[in-house]
Enzyme design. Sequence first.
Site, mmCIF file in Angstrom:
data_model
loop_
_atom_site.group_PDB
_atom_site.id
_atom_site.type_symbol
_atom_site.label_atom_id
_atom_site.label_comp_id
_atom_site.label_asym_id
_atom_site.label_seq_id
_atom_site.Cartn_x
_atom_site.Cartn_y
_atom_site.Cartn_z
ATOM 1 N N GLY A 1 -1.402 -0.387 12.792
ATOM 2 C CA GLY A 1 -1.789 -1.760 12.382
ATOM 3 C C GLY A 1 -1.077 -1.974 10.986
ATOM 4 N N THR A 2 -0.219 -1.227 10.499
ATOM 5 C CA THR A 2 0.709 -1.567 9.265
ATOM 6 C C THR A 2 1.747 -1.411 9.454
ATOM 7 O OG1 THR A 2 0.428 0.883 8.458
ATOM 8 C CG2 THR A 2 -1.380 -0.632 7.893
ATOM 9 N N ASN B 1 -7.243 8.950 6.548
ATOM 10 C CA ASN B 1 -6.211 8.592 5.713
ATOM 11 C C ASN B 1 -6.910 8.415 4.143
ATOM 12 O OD1 ASN B 1 -7.027 6.044 5.714
ATOM 13 N ND2 ASN B 1 -5.537 5.361 7.048
ATOM 14 N N PRO C 1 -1.174 1.956 18.737
ATOM 15 C CA PRO C 1 0.042 1.270 17.795
ATOM 16 C C PRO C 1 -0.719 1.058 16.281
ATOM 17 C CG PRO C 1 -1.484 -0.439 19.114
ATOM 18 C CD PRO C 1 -1.812 0.957 19.736
ATOM 19 N N SER D 1 0.760 -1.232 -0.131
ATOM 20 C CA SER D 1 0.008 0.192 0.109
ATOM 21 C C SER D 1 0.678 1.172 0.176
ATOM 22 C CB SER D 1 -0.926 0.061 1.053
ATOM 23 O OG SER D 1 -2.112 0.930 0.949
ATOM 24 N N ASP E 1 -2.896 6.067 -3.166
ATOM 25 C CA ASP E 1 -1.792 5.445 -2.578
ATOM 26 C C ASP E 1 -1.466 4.219 -3.321
ATOM 27 O OD1 ASP E 1 -3.772 3.457 -2.034
ATOM 28 O OD2 ASP E 1 -3.237 2.897 0.057
#
EC number: 5.4.2.3
Length: 522
Positions: free
Chosen positions: A479-480, A391, A477, A83, A295
Site C-alpha cells: 500500500g506504500t 511493522n 500488493p 514515512s 520510522d
Amino acid sequence: MRASCTSLLLKLPLRFWPEGAITKVLEKSSLHPKPAGLVLQYGTAGFRTNAKQLDHIMFRMGLLATLRSRKTKATIGVMVTASHNPEEDNGVKLIDPMGEMLTATWEDFATQLANTEQKELLAALKDIINKEAINMKLEAEVFVGKDTRSSSASLSQAVLDGVHALGGQSKDYGLVTTPQLHYMVCCQNSHGQYGEATVEGYCSKLSQAFLALSKNASNRTDDQKHLFVDGANGIGAPKLREVESHLKKQLQISIFNDGSRGKLNHQCGADFVKVQQKPPTGVEISPGDRCCSFDGDADRIVYYYTDSRGFFHLLDGDKIATLISTFLKELLVQAGLDLKIAVVQTAYANGSSTRYLEDTMKVIVRCTKTGVKHLHHAAQEFDIGVYFEANGHGTVLFSKTAEEKVQLLAKSTNINDERKRAALLLQNTVNVINQVSDRRVIETTDAERRAVSPAGLQEAIDGLVKKYKQARSFVRPSGTEDVVRVYAEADSQESADALAHEVSLAVHRLAGGVGAEPKPLH
C-alpha cells in the site's frame, strides 16, 4: 486552453464558488503543473514516490483537503511525509476530522484529482463538488505538517497554495511527527476536549499520563527507567527531545540516529530493524538494554534487546499487541469491569501470537485486510480494540462507553484498593495513548490470505508451503510502494527464509517481476 477550462466551471451556480476562486486555481495550478501521462495511486499511506514527481500532487491535495473541510464542516489535516521510504522520496496523506485516516470514497477522489491532466483540472473539481454537494461558501480550515526531508518545505508550500487557491484557511505546524498532526486535528475538532492543539499541549498531555501511569505501576525498578531510542535520522528525535523536559527524569532517554549525521531511514529505523532482525547499523547495545526504533515520521515503533548470549530479540507489532492486550485484560479483571476487548490482526500476524491470545488469554482475535485503515475500522467495533501491524503501526481504541466506565470507577470512593489501583491504571492508559492512525497485478481475497490473480500464483504458493513444517505464506500488493510483499512462516528461521525466497521467485515469474530474480536472503 484556459478559456475552455474556465467555461466548464462557469456552468456551476455562482453560489458554489468563493470570489476569484476559479482564477486563483488556474493561476496557482500553472505553477504546479502535472507531468503529462504520470499516474499515481492513493494507497494505504496516501501518495508516495520520488519527491520530484510530487509538486502537482501536493497542490491538488491542498485543493482536496479544502473541499473535504467544507464537506465535513471540520478541520482537515495534510501531512507531508514518506514515512519509512528513502530520503529522496516523499509523500502526502490526508487526516479526517477526528484524527482518523481519510475515508475510502475520498481516497478515490484523491486518485482522480491527482491523475487528471492539467487542462481538465477544473472539470475534476466540479465533479467532486457536484457528487458531494459541497457548498463552497462555507469556511474551510486545513492543518499542515511536514517531516525533515529536504523536499518537504517546498512540497508543504504547494499544499498551502492549493488550500488558499480555494479560499481555505490554514495553519502550518511546520516540523511535526505524523501522530502529532493527527492529534492536532482531533483536538481542534473536539473543541479542546481531547487536548490542546499545540505541540506543547501534546507533550504535556502524554507525559503527564505517562508519569501517572508509572507512579501506579508496581515493581518498577531503576533499570526500567532508561530507554535507547533510534530516531531513524528523522523527525522523531527532535520531537522526543521536546518531550524529555516534561518527564521529570522518570524516563531517561538516550537518542541515536538523531539526524545530526546519517541519512533518513538508511540502515536504521523501525523498518530496517524489523526486516533485518538486528539493531541499527553502527549502534552498540549491551545485553538487557531496552531499545526502540521509530520510522521517519515516528508513526511506527518496534522494541528490541539482546540477551546475555548476544542473541537479538525483536518485539514487533504482534508482540506489542499481545503485551498491551494482556496488560489491559488483567486490569479489567482486577477492576471488575465487563468490557469486551479484542485484538485485530491481519493474515500476516505471527500464528503463535494468535494462538496465545485466543487459547491462553481468552481474548477475541479479529482478522482483517492489511492496512491501518482496515485494522482501525475493525477495532472500533469493540469496547477496547488493540491493533498493531507487525511493522509497528498501531494503537489502542477505547469506545466512549469504555472511557466513561473507567473514569466513573476511578472517581468512585466505594471500592477496595485493588479495584481503585486498576481503575487508575486504566484511566492513565487511556490518556497516554494517542488513539488517532504496478503492484496491482496481484489481487487478493480472504483478508489478503489468498491470491486471486494472476492465474496459477496461489496454486504455486500452496505447493511450496507443503514442503515445510508449520508453514504459511501470503503475498499482497504494497500500500506504500510499487512492490509486492511476501510473507512466510515456518518452524525455523532457515525454513521461513527459504520459503520466502521460493515464493518470491514464483511471484517474479507469474506476476511479471521487474529486474533480476530475487536472491536468497542469506
